[in-house]
Write a protein that holds these residues in place. Structure first.
Motif, PDB file in Angstrom:
ATOM      1  N   TYR A   1      -9.070 -12.352   5.540  1.00 56.31           N
ATOM      2  CA  TYR A   1      -9.477 -11.629   4.324  1.00 56.31           C
ATOM      3  C   TYR A   1      -9.761 -12.632   3.212  1.00 56.31           C
ATOM      4  O   TYR A   1     -10.749 -12.533   2.493  1.00 56.31           O
ATOM      5  CB  TYR A   1      -8.347 -10.719   3.832  1.00 56.31           C
ATOM      6  CG  TYR A   1      -8.408  -9.303   4.347  1.00 56.31           C
ATOM      7  CD1 TYR A   1      -9.407  -8.430   3.920  1.00 56.31           C
ATOM      8  CD2 TYR A   1      -7.464  -8.821   5.230  1.00 56.31           C
ATOM      9  CE1 TYR A   1      -9.462  -7.138   4.383  1.00 56.31           C
ATOM     10  CE2 TYR A   1      -7.511  -7.520   5.697  1.00 56.31           C
ATOM     11  CZ  TYR A   1      -8.514  -6.673   5.273  1.00 56.31           C
ATOM     12  OH  TYR A   1      -8.570  -5.400   5.721  1.00 56.31           O
TER      13      TYR A   1
ATOM     14  N   ILE B   1      -0.686  -4.298   7.729  1.00 61.96           N
ATOM     15  CA  ILE B   1      -0.955  -5.010   6.480  1.00 61.96           C
ATOM     16  C   ILE B   1      -0.779  -4.039   5.317  1.00 61.96           C
ATOM     17  O   ILE B   1      -1.341  -2.950   5.321  1.00 61.96           O
ATOM     18  CB  ILE B   1      -2.364  -5.638   6.492  1.00 61.96           C
ATOM     19  CG1 ILE B   1      -2.376  -6.776   7.525  1.00 61.96           C
ATOM     20  CG2 ILE B   1      -2.758  -6.174   5.124  1.00 61.96           C
ATOM     21  CD1 ILE B   1      -3.731  -7.303   7.831  1.00 61.96           C
TER      22      ILE B   1
ATOM     23  N   LEU C   1      -4.593 -11.762   7.188  1.00 63.47           N
ATOM     24  CA  LEU C   1      -4.578 -11.999   5.738  1.00 63.47           C
ATOM     25  C   LEU C   1      -5.401 -13.231   5.366  1.00 63.47           C
ATOM     26  O   LEU C   1      -6.117 -13.229   4.368  1.00 63.47           O
ATOM     27  CB  LEU C   1      -3.139 -12.171   5.240  1.00 63.47           C
ATOM     28  CG  LEU C   1      -2.303 -10.891   5.173  1.00 63.47           C
ATOM     29  CD1 LEU C   1      -0.873 -11.210   4.785  1.00 63.47           C
ATOM     30  CD2 LEU C   1      -2.915  -9.893   4.201  1.00 63.47           C
TER      31      LEU C   1
ATOM     32  N   SER D   1     -12.315  -4.744  -0.196  1.00 61.15           N
ATOM     33  CA  SER D   1     -12.815  -4.911   1.168  1.00 61.15           C
ATOM     34  C   SER D   1     -11.852  -4.323   2.191  1.00 61.15           C
ATOM     35  O   SER D   1     -10.679  -4.111   1.899  1.00 61.15           O
ATOM     36  CB  SER D   1     -13.000  -6.396   1.476  1.00 61.15           C
ATOM     37  OG  SER D   1     -14.030  -6.944   0.689  1.00 61.15           O
ATOM     38  N   ALA D   2     -12.372  -4.094   3.385  1.00 60.06           N
ATOM     39  CA  ALA D   2     -11.551  -3.591   4.485  1.00 60.06           C
ATOM     40  C   ALA D   2     -12.073  -4.168   5.791  1.00 60.06           C
ATOM     41  O   ALA D   2     -13.274  -4.371   5.948  1.00 60.06           O
ATOM     42  CB  ALA D   2     -11.600  -2.066   4.524  1.00 60.06           C
TER      43      ALA D   2
ATOM     44  N   ILE E   1      -4.321  -8.345  -1.219  1.00 61.55           N
ATOM     45  CA  ILE E   1      -4.747  -8.435   0.178  1.00 61.55           C
ATOM     46  C   ILE E   1      -6.262  -8.511   0.257  1.00 61.55           C
ATOM     47  O   ILE E   1      -6.834  -9.374   0.908  1.00 61.55           O
ATOM     48  CB  ILE E   1      -4.242  -7.204   0.971  1.00 61.55           C
ATOM     49  CG1 ILE E   1      -2.705  -7.166   0.972  1.00 61.55           C
ATOM     50  CG2 ILE E   1      -4.801  -7.216   2.400  1.00 61.55           C
ATOM     51  CD1 ILE E   1      -2.106  -5.846   1.393  1.00 61.55           C
ATOM     52  N   ASN E   2      -6.928  -7.597  -0.428  1.00 61.74           N
ATOM     53  CA  ASN E   2      -8.351  -7.368  -0.162  1.00 61.74           C
ATOM     54  C   ASN E   2      -9.187  -7.145  -1.414  1.00 61.74           C
ATOM     55  O   ASN E   2     -10.222  -6.507  -1.349  1.00 61.74           O
ATOM     56  CB  ASN E   2      -8.488  -6.170   0.782  1.00 61.74           C
ATOM     57  CG  ASN E   2      -7.731  -4.943   0.269  1.00 61.74           C
ATOM     58  OD1 ASN E   2      -6.814  -5.051  -0.534  1.00 61.74           O
ATOM     59  ND2 ASN E   2      -8.140  -3.780   0.711  1.00 61.74           N
TER      60      ASN E   2
ATOM     61  N   PHE F   1      -3.380  -0.899   6.183  1.00 66.39           N
ATOM     62  CA  PHE F   1      -4.186  -1.367   7.322  1.00 66.39           C
ATOM     63  C   PHE F   1      -3.292  -1.498   8.544  1.00 66.39           C
ATOM     64  O   PHE F   1      -2.139  -1.921   8.437  1.00 66.39           O
ATOM     65  CB  PHE F   1      -4.806  -2.736   7.016  1.00 66.39           C
ATOM     66  CG  PHE F   1      -5.802  -2.707   5.903  1.00 66.39           C
ATOM     67  CD1 PHE F   1      -7.124  -2.372   6.140  1.00 66.39           C
ATOM     68  CD2 PHE F   1      -5.422  -3.020   4.604  1.00 66.39           C
ATOM     69  CE1 PHE F   1      -8.049  -2.348   5.104  1.00 66.39           C
ATOM     70  CE2 PHE F   1      -6.331  -2.999   3.560  1.00 66.39           C
ATOM     71  CZ  PHE F   1      -7.651  -2.660   3.816  1.00 66.39           C
TER      72      PHE F   1
ATOM     73  N   LYS G   1       0.827  -1.205   0.000  1.00 64.54           N
ATOM     74  CA  LYS G   1       0.000   0.000   0.000  1.00 64.54           C
ATOM     75  C   LYS G   1       0.861   1.256   0.000  1.00 64.54           C
ATOM     76  O   LYS G   1       2.075   1.197  -0.100  1.00 64.54           O
ATOM     77  CB  LYS G   1      -0.906  -0.024   1.230  1.00 64.54           C
ATOM     78  CG  LYS G   1      -1.791  -1.258   1.336  1.00 64.54           C
ATOM     79  CD  LYS G   1      -2.906  -1.258   0.312  1.00 64.54           C
ATOM     80  CE  LYS G   1      -3.823  -2.453   0.490  1.00 64.54           C
ATOM     81  NZ  LYS G   1      -4.816  -2.563  -0.573  1.00 64.54           N
TER      82      LYS G   1
ATOM     83  N   GLU H   1      -0.399  -4.855  14.376  1.00 65.09           N
ATOM     84  CA  GLU H   1      -0.365  -5.657  13.162  1.00 65.09           C
ATOM     85  C   GLU H   1      -0.520  -4.741  11.957  1.00 65.09           C
ATOM     86  O   GLU H   1      -1.482  -3.973  11.880  1.00 65.09           O
ATOM     87  CB  GLU H   1      -1.484  -6.703  13.195  1.00 65.09           C
ATOM     88  CG  GLU H   1      -1.306  -7.740  12.127  1.00 65.09           C
ATOM     89  CD  GLU H   1      -2.031  -9.049  12.449  1.00 65.09           C
ATOM     90  OE1 GLU H   1      -2.008  -9.936  11.600  1.00 65.09           O
ATOM     91  OE2 GLU H   1      -2.617  -9.176  13.538  1.00 65.09           O
TER      92      GLU H   1
END
Lengths: 99, 245
Positions: free
Chosen positions: B102, A79, B99, B138-139, B125-126, A41, A18, A77
């Motif tokens: 998800y 992400i 993860l 998504s989140a 990831i999403n 995240f 990200k 955590e």
């Protein structure tokens, strides 16, 4: 020349991950204010405010800030970004004229 | 395991986000399906409203803006272009690894799309993609041992409109760039040639049932959820929350 006053902006797109951005307001070599943003995240989310608060008033130097970040990010955590990316985006930020 | 199913229809951005948070705090295992009216932009918890959203243009077009409690990116929720889901359950119902969790929830969506005849898969990831084109994002957040994951399913896309509302760069975006993004996103309409909402909702329910091995009972919100949501709505409407970064 080392910047001691002004607004710095940083932008880091993590490979395969990200985006993390930061705006740092420096006054006499110290962080007057810092905002970290991006589409990553982080759990729990509120830790971001804790980081910004903790860095306020600190000298704009890697060593101290790295320690502080490690301390707060210990049980967090992440992400889409890694712990190291916080330090990287902060210290790759450049002086910006627009505030 | 029994999950509550709420087929919720249209609400505005602030109510939608307030209800998702109230559901998370209340913690009843739930799948909620909903839409947005007026169309709105939601930004991720960590995003800067001013950096991500063209506020002037939103105002002009009557688009609401709201900050989510979940991370991730800015999303344009078109009134006619999206079905949104939110999924709440106990943390221990899902894989401990975020993860992995998800992946499980996103697979439910991908399976729903496959039921419709769209070859979708979980990516990154999403995201859910069809031939590498994004159709869903998504989140997720976790609080007090409960998980909330919410996300979109694109029914139709208007990239030009989306870009007029989001700040995607400093320069005005060119037709060529719009084309390039159009190549990277897709929608149910584009893949199927039709949008039949009932059919899509039915597929979503079946996708979740099959993937998560759960059953549904259709119901509404509890009184205390609505009360909580009423209070939370004020937060989501506030400048203090929406412009906090």
């Amino acid at each position: 020349m080392k910047v001691r006053n002004g607004i710095l902006r940083g932008n880091l797109k993590v490979k395969g991950g990200k985006l993390i951005k930061c705006t740092v307001k420096l006054k006499e070599g110290r962080i007057e204010e810092i905002k970290i943003s991006g589409d990553f995240f982080m759990h729990p989310e509120e830790k971001i405010e804790e980081i910004e608060k903790a860095l306020k008033g600190m000298e704009f130097k890697k060593e101290g800030i790295e320690g502080k970040l490690n301390e707060i990010l210990k049980d967090v955590e992440l992400i889409g970004i890694d712990k190291e990316d916080f330090l990287e985006v902060i210290f790759s930020s450049k002086i910006s004229n627009s505030s | 395991m029994q999950f509550r199913l709420i087929i919720d229809g249209y609400r505005n951005a602030f109510e939608n986000m307030a209800l998702d948070e109230a559901m998370l705090l209340n913690g009843i295992p739930t799948l909620r399906l909903y839409k947005w009216r007026p169309s709105a932009i939601s930004i991720g918890y960590f995003q800067s409203m001013e950096e991500e959203v063209n506020l002037e243009e939103c105002k002009k077009q009557g688009i609401d803006v709201v900050r989510r409690i979940t991370g991730g990116g800015a999303v344009y929720h078109d009134e006619k272009g999206e079905i949104t889901y939110s999924f709440v359950c106990a943390e221990n119902f899902l894989p401990k690894n975020i993860l992995e969790s998800y992946k499980l929830i996103c697979s439910s969506l991908a399976n729903a799309l496959r039921i419709l005849g769209i070859e979708a898969e979980h990516a990154g990831i999403n995201d859910i993609v069809v031939n590498k084109r994004k159709i869903s994002g998504s989140a997720q957040t976790r609080k007090r041992g409960k998980v909330l994951q919410h996300g979109t399913l694109l029914l139709r896309v208007d990239v030009k409109k989306m870009f007029s509302l989001l700040k995607v760069g400093n320069e005005k975006i060119s037709d060529k760039e719009i084309k390039a993004v159009e190549e990277r996103v897709t929608s149910v309409e584009r893949e199927l040639g039709r949008i039949d909402e009932e059919e899509i909702i039915d597929a979503l329910i079946r996708g979740f049932k099959k993937t998560m091995k759960i059953e549904f009972y259709e119901d509404g919100f509890e009184k205390n959820e609505l009360k909580m949501a009423e209070e939370l709505r004020r937060k989501y409407e506030s400048k203090e929350w929406n412009f906090k970064r």
